[in-house]
Design an enzyme around this catalytic site. Structure first.
Site, PDB file in Angstrom:
ATOM      1  CG  HIS A 108      -3.434  -0.561  -6.832  1.00  0.00           C
ATOM      2  ND1 HIS A 108      -3.808   0.017  -5.649  1.00  0.00           N
ATOM      3  CD2 HIS A 108      -3.535  -1.900  -6.617  1.00  0.00           C
ATOM      4  CE1 HIS A 108      -4.122  -0.928  -4.768  1.00  0.00           C
ATOM      5  NE2 HIS A 108      -3.959  -2.101  -5.339  1.00  0.00           N
ATOM      6  NE  ARG A 126      -4.232  -1.496   0.194  1.00  0.00           N
ATOM      7  CZ  ARG A 126      -4.394  -2.501  -0.680  1.00  0.00           C
ATOM      8  NH1 ARG A 126      -3.519  -2.700  -1.642  1.00  0.00           N
ATOM      9  NH2 ARG A 126      -5.456  -3.283  -0.610  1.00  0.00           N
TER      10      ARG A 126
HETATM   11  P1  NDP Z   1      -1.640 -11.766   4.606  1.00  0.00           P
HETATM   12  O1  NDP Z   1      -2.485 -11.261   5.692  1.00  0.00           O
HETATM   13  O2  NDP Z   1      -1.829 -13.162   4.125  1.00  0.00           O
HETATM   14  O3  NDP Z   1      -0.101 -11.617   5.022  1.00  0.00           O
HETATM   15  C1  NDP Z   1       0.412 -10.530   5.697  1.00  0.00           C
HETATM   16  C2  NDP Z   1       1.831 -10.832   6.131  1.00  0.00           C
HETATM   17  O4  NDP Z   1       2.394  -9.653   6.727  1.00  0.00           O
HETATM   18  C3  NDP Z   1       1.912 -11.934   7.182  1.00  0.00           C
HETATM   19  O5  NDP Z   1       3.032 -12.741   6.958  1.00  0.00           O
HETATM   20  C4  NDP Z   1       2.069 -11.152   8.487  1.00  0.00           C
HETATM   21  O6  NDP Z   1       2.763 -11.854   9.512  1.00  0.00           O
HETATM   22  C5  NDP Z   1       2.910  -9.989   8.017  1.00  0.00           C
HETATM   23  N1  NDP Z   1       2.776  -8.852   8.925  1.00  0.00           N
HETATM   24  C6  NDP Z   1       1.674  -8.133   9.243  1.00  0.00           C
HETATM   25  N2  NDP Z   1       1.960  -7.188  10.155  1.00  0.00           N
HETATM   26  C7  NDP Z   1       3.274  -7.322  10.422  1.00  0.00           C
HETATM   27  C8  NDP Z   1       4.165  -6.641  11.271  1.00  0.00           C
HETATM   28  N3  NDP Z   1       3.754  -5.627  12.051  1.00  0.00           N
HETATM   29  N4  NDP Z   1       5.453  -7.041  11.309  1.00  0.00           N
HETATM   30  C9  NDP Z   1       5.875  -8.053  10.549  1.00  0.00           C
HETATM   31  N5  NDP Z   1       5.079  -8.761   9.701  1.00  0.00           N
HETATM   32  C10 NDP Z   1       3.800  -8.378   9.647  1.00  0.00           C
HETATM   33  O7  NDP Z   1      -1.795 -10.744   3.394  1.00  0.00           O
HETATM   34  P2  NDP Z   1      -1.629 -11.015   1.814  1.00  0.00           P
HETATM   35  O8  NDP Z   1      -0.320 -11.664   1.589  1.00  0.00           O
HETATM   36  O9  NDP Z   1      -2.834 -11.666   1.284  1.00  0.00           O
HETATM   37  O10 NDP Z   1      -1.636  -9.510   1.264  1.00  0.00           O
HETATM   38  C11 NDP Z   1      -0.695  -8.551   1.694  1.00  0.00           C
HETATM   39  C12 NDP Z   1      -1.093  -7.172   1.212  1.00  0.00           C
HETATM   40  O11 NDP Z   1      -0.863  -7.040  -0.177  1.00  0.00           O
HETATM   41  C13 NDP Z   1      -2.574  -6.804   1.342  1.00  0.00           C
HETATM   42  O12 NDP Z   1      -2.893  -6.431   2.663  1.00  0.00           O
HETATM   43  C14 NDP Z   1      -2.699  -5.661   0.372  1.00  0.00           C
HETATM   44  O13 NDP Z   1      -2.447  -4.427   1.035  1.00  0.00           O
HETATM   45  C15 NDP Z   1      -1.597  -5.919  -0.652  1.00  0.00           C
HETATM   46  N6  NDP Z   1      -2.138  -6.214  -1.983  1.00  0.00           N
HETATM   47  C16 NDP Z   1      -1.759  -5.431  -3.028  1.00  0.00           C
HETATM   48  C17 NDP Z   1      -2.230  -5.689  -4.296  1.00  0.00           C
HETATM   49  C18 NDP Z   1      -1.811  -4.844  -5.443  1.00  0.00           C
HETATM   50  O14 NDP Z   1      -2.405  -4.942  -6.519  1.00  0.00           O
HETATM   51  N7  NDP Z   1      -0.807  -4.022  -5.318  1.00  0.00           N
HETATM   52  C19 NDP Z   1      -3.140  -6.814  -4.563  1.00  0.00           C
HETATM   53  C20 NDP Z   1      -3.463  -7.567  -3.408  1.00  0.00           C
HETATM   54  C21 NDP Z   1      -2.973  -7.268  -2.155  1.00  0.00           C
HETATM   55  P3  NDP Z   1       2.125 -13.165  10.176  1.00  0.00           P
HETATM   56  O15 NDP Z   1       2.120 -14.187   9.077  1.00  0.00           O
HETATM   57  O16 NDP Z   1       3.061 -13.508  11.257  1.00  0.00           O
HETATM   58  O17 NDP Z   1       0.744 -12.792  10.623  1.00  0.00           O
HETATM   59  C1  OXD Z   2      -6.249  -5.882  -3.018  1.00  0.00           C
HETATM   60  C2  OXD Z   2      -5.817  -4.903  -4.006  1.00  0.00           C
HETATM   61  O1  OXD Z   2      -6.055  -5.653  -1.831  1.00  0.00           O
HETATM   62  O2  OXD Z   2      -6.304  -4.963  -5.138  1.00  0.00           O
HETATM   63  O3  OXD Z   2      -6.788  -6.925  -3.424  1.00  0.00           O
HETATM   64  O4  OXD Z   2      -4.970  -4.042  -3.718  1.00  0.00           O
END
Ligand code: NDP
Ligand code: OXD
Length: 309
Positions: free
Chosen positions: A272, A224
């Site tokens: 994006h 993000r």
């Molecule tokens: P998940 O919830 O599956 O994974 C999040 C990961 O981040 C986990 O490994 C989590 O740790 C880690 N995490 C969260 N907070 C912390 C912290 N404070 N310190 C260290 N590690 C942390 O999310 P996704 O993989 O499904 O998606 C990630 C993000 O990608 C979404 O939230 C979205 O913002 C972005 N996204 C962007 C897109 C784009 O088009 N650019 C498309 C889709 C998503 P733990 O495993 O230990 O909980």
């Molecule tokens: C999502 C994105 O979070 O599109 O799926 O960014």
């Protein structure tokens, strides 16, 4: 009983078609034109107008139209007592890997530097490094980051990853928690951010963090825009802390025309689109969750809103 699609910034029509194709018996309607707000039990949302969810007295479940749920924050009237689910989709996961792989290869084979050489009419082959000597570092080892990290390791890169809790992904050296962050960063030649946006991760990509990376590292931000302190990125690029940055997400989207990022020669940007949710691909899990909600069964991909992801 009705599913309402409540979105701004996304066309609801393909979602409506996909849900109806998935289950023609469903009553799917689109905000703000639902016949009866009281019939709506399930809301499928993307950047809903603040306060609007209060208009549905019988709402029982809220689903994000994407993987992220940060678009729900900042609504003081968000019904906090309701379960929130998000989308986890193999197509979305694969699309993200393809984007990351492209960006990593671009920098690994130094196409960014060849672009500059081309402009300067400079014929200067550079000695390619071997993949196993290049450390690619993934911040966030969840559904998206974990998968991409594993695939990059299979390709031959030296891959490390960092998350909140300890992970075990074949080929990936995993670090966890604040205590291991500096050790992780010190090796990160290509740093990829796939952290969700939460109070803890907002502004995490800042000058202090960049100064802990090996000199001349690369940043790829596909999480993000608010994960990044934009002015700090410019400083880090100008001071040579970073060699380049590939950005898919921004504080303000679309990126304003007068934004410095558009013309910065060390920034590669995309609108994006690193991974785009395909309504047809995710419709079955939305319908499944709607049915689970009706039957009182545990929902798929429920979000812990207290931790923010
Ligand atoms: P998940 O919830 O599956 O994974 C999040 C990961 O981040 C986990 O490994 C989590 O740790 C880690 N995490 C969260 N907070 C912390 C912290 N404070 N310190 C260290 N590690 C942390 O999310 P996704 O993989 O499904 O998606 C990630 C993000 O990608 C979404 O939230 C979205 O913002 C972005 N996204 C962007 C897109 C784009 O088009 N650019 C498309 C889709 C998503 P733990 O495993 O230990 O909980
Ligand atoms: C999502 C994105 O979070 O599109 O799926 O960014």
């Amino acid at each position: 009983m009705t599913i309402s699609i409540i979105c701004t910034d996304r066309d609801p029509k393909p979602w409506l078609i996909a849900l109806q194709a998935c289950d023609p018996t469903l009553d799917v309607q689109v905000w703000p034109n639902e016949r009866q707000k009281a019939d709506v039990e399930f809301a499928l949302c993307w950047k809903h107008p603040k306060g609007v969810l209060q208009e549905y007295p019988n709402l029982r479940c809220i689903s994000s139209m994407g993987a992220g749920v940060d678009h729900f924050f900042g609504d003081a009237f968000f019904p906090k007592h309701l379960p929130v689910v998000r989308l986890v989709d193999p197509q979305l996961t694969q699309g993200m890997f393809e984007y990351i792989c492209t960006a990593v290869m671009y920098y690994f084979r130094e196409f960014d530097l060849y672009r500059i050489q081309q402009r300067e009419l400079c014929w200067q082959p550079r000695l390619p490094r071997s993949m196993e000597k290049m450390t690619v570092a993934m911040m966030g080892l969840g559904k998206l980051g974990g998968y991409s990290a594993g695939r990059l390791a299979t390709m031959g890169f030296n891959v490390i990853g960092w998350s909140r809790s300890q992970k075990c992904i074949p080929g990936v050296k995993a670090y966890a928690g604040e205590e291991q962050l500096d050790e992780f960063l010190a090796q990160a030649e290509i740093l990829i951010c796939l952290l969700p946006l939460t109070e803890k991760t907002r502004g995490a990509l800042n000058l202090q963090l960049f100064s802990k990376l090996p000199n001349g590292s690369i940043l790829i931000n596909v999480a993000r825009g608010e994960n990044l302190v934009e002015e700090d990125l410019i400083t880090a690029l100008e001071e040579g802390l970073l060699r380049g940055a590939c950005l898919d997400v921004f504080k303000e989207e679309p990126l304003p025309e007068d934004h410095l990022f558009w013309s910065h020669e060390k920034i590669l940007l995309t609108p994006h689109c690193s991974s785009v949710t395909d309504p047809e691909s995710v419709a079955p899990q939305i319908v499944q969750n709607y049915r689970f909600m009706q039957r009182g069964v545990e929902l798929l991909n429920q979000v812990d809103m207290s931790r923010g992801y």
